[in-house]
Design a protein around this motif. Structure first.
Motif, PDB file in Angstrom:
ATOM      1  N   THR A  52       0.828  -1.218   0.000  1.00 13.30           N
ATOM      2  CA  THR A  52       0.000   0.000   0.000  1.00 13.30           C
ATOM      3  C   THR A  52       0.853   1.255   0.000  1.00 13.30           C
ATOM      4  OG1 THR A  52      -0.220   0.158   2.417  1.00 13.30           O
ATOM      5  CG2 THR A  52      -1.855  -1.191   1.242  1.00 13.30           C
ATOM      6  N   ARG A  53       2.132   1.109   0.291  1.00 14.68           N
ATOM      7  CA  ARG A  53       3.043   2.257   0.236  1.00 14.68           C
ATOM      8  C   ARG A  53       3.423   2.491  -1.219  1.00 14.68           C
ATOM      9  NH1 ARG A  53       6.283  -0.888   4.360  1.00 14.68           N
ATOM     10  NH2 ARG A  53       5.414  -0.256   6.346  1.00 14.68           N
ATOM     11  N   ARG A  54       3.239   3.712  -1.654  1.00 14.48           N
ATOM     12  CA  ARG A  54       3.697   4.084  -3.003  1.00 14.48           C
ATOM     13  C   ARG A  54       5.014   4.817  -2.813  1.00 14.48           C
ATOM     14  NH1 ARG A  54      -1.713   6.230  -3.024  1.00 14.48           N
ATOM     15  NH2 ARG A  54      -0.749   8.284  -3.203  1.00 14.48           N
ATOM     16  N   VAL A  55       6.100   4.126  -3.131  1.00 12.06           N
ATOM     17  CA  VAL A  55       7.439   4.654  -2.862  1.00 12.06           C
ATOM     18  C   VAL A  55       8.002   5.243  -4.149  1.00 12.06           C
ATOM     19  CG1 VAL A  55       9.697   4.152  -1.888  1.00 12.06           C
ATOM     20  CG2 VAL A  55       7.704   2.820  -1.152  1.00 12.06           C
ATOM     21  N   HIS A  56       8.530   6.454  -4.018  1.00  9.34           N
ATOM     22  CA  HIS A  56       9.011   7.187  -5.180  1.00  9.34           C
ATOM     23  C   HIS A  56      10.459   7.614  -5.000  1.00  9.34           C
ATOM     24  CE1 HIS A  56       4.928   7.718  -6.814  1.00  9.34           C
ATOM     25  NE2 HIS A  56       4.579   7.843  -5.548  1.00  9.34           N
ATOM     26  N   MET A  57      11.106   7.735  -6.136  1.00 11.07           N
ATOM     27  CA  MET A  57      12.425   8.353  -6.214  1.00 11.07           C
ATOM     28  C   MET A  57      12.294   9.605  -7.059  1.00 11.07           C
ATOM     29  SD  MET A  57      14.582   6.459  -4.518  1.00 11.07           S
ATOM     30  CE  MET A  57      16.165   7.112  -5.058  1.00 11.07           C
ATOM     31  N   ALA A  58      12.954  10.660  -6.644  1.00 13.10           N
ATOM     32  CA  ALA A  58      13.091  11.859  -7.463  1.00 13.10           C
ATOM     33  C   ALA A  58      14.437  11.757  -8.153  1.00 13.10           C
ATOM     34  CB  ALA A  58      13.017  13.106  -6.591  1.00 13.10           C
ATOM     35  N   VAL A  59      14.447  12.037  -9.434  1.00 12.61           N
ATOM     36  CA  VAL A  59      15.699  11.997 -10.183  1.00 12.61           C
ATOM     37  C   VAL A  59      15.925  13.357 -10.832  1.00 12.61           C
ATOM     38  CG1 VAL A  59      15.704   9.503 -10.565  1.00 12.61           C
ATOM     39  CG2 VAL A  59      14.581  10.978 -12.212  1.00 12.61           C
TER      40      VAL A  59
END
Length: 175
Positions: A52-59
């Motif tokens: 349920t966690r939507r994990v993101h990376m910023a690039v």
């Protein structure tokens, strides 16, 4: 300035390298149960444990990871929890954190059912609190004994941003 993409297990060593002390780990992750020394395996396992966690990376423009955060829709379906916000030490102070958070808020509020985004931040993290307030977050409550670290209690502030108070910016891209 930045783009968002999904976190991949291959990102874990990079993110883990941004944490250089137990205090930095707890400031970033709160009471998640991570242990020091922190390593990529802990992060990968944590993210894999809850879909349920939507994990993101910023690039950044060159494709280099510059930030990490997660969004989790609360059980009510009307609010999103923003957490584990971290910017690479190599780019801090250059606007990447603000750009990442603007993109994160755009992502959260893209769902018309979402009425607010909330987060927790330790009260000693003054720079983060200033940034959250600049983005429209308001302090809702204070827990003076949120976490015990190195013989002292850390206070935590809960902050909320209502959809009506959110002012989207246009300088970021997401996908």
């Amino acid at each position: 300035m930045i783009e968002l993409r999904a976190f991949e297990p291959a990102d874990a060593p990079e993110v883990a390298s941004w944490i250089d002390s137990l205090e930095a780990l707890i400031t970033w992750s709160g009471n998640t149960g991570f242990t020091w020394p922190f390593d990529a395996g802990q992060l990968s396992g944590f993210h894999a444990s809850d879909p349920t966690r939507r994990v993101h990376m910023a690039v950044g423009p060159d494709g280099t990871p510059v930030g990490h955060f997660l969004l989790r829709t609360e059980p009510s379906g009307r609010s999103v929890r923003l957490g584990m916000v971290l910017v690479s030490p190599t780019v801090r102070g250059r606007g990447y954190g603000e750009a990442m958070l603007e993109a994160a808020l755009g992502n959260a509020f893209a769902d018309p059912a979402i009425e607010q985004v909330n987060l927790g931040v330790y009260s000693h993290n003054a720079g983060a609190i200033r940034l959250y307030e600049r983005l429209g977050f308001r302090r809702e409550s204070l827990d003076p004994k949120a976490t015990y670290v190195a013989g002292e209690w850390w206070a935590a502030v809960t902050m909320n941003l209502l959809r009506d108070a959110w002012r989207p910016h246009t300088r970021t891209t997401t996908h």
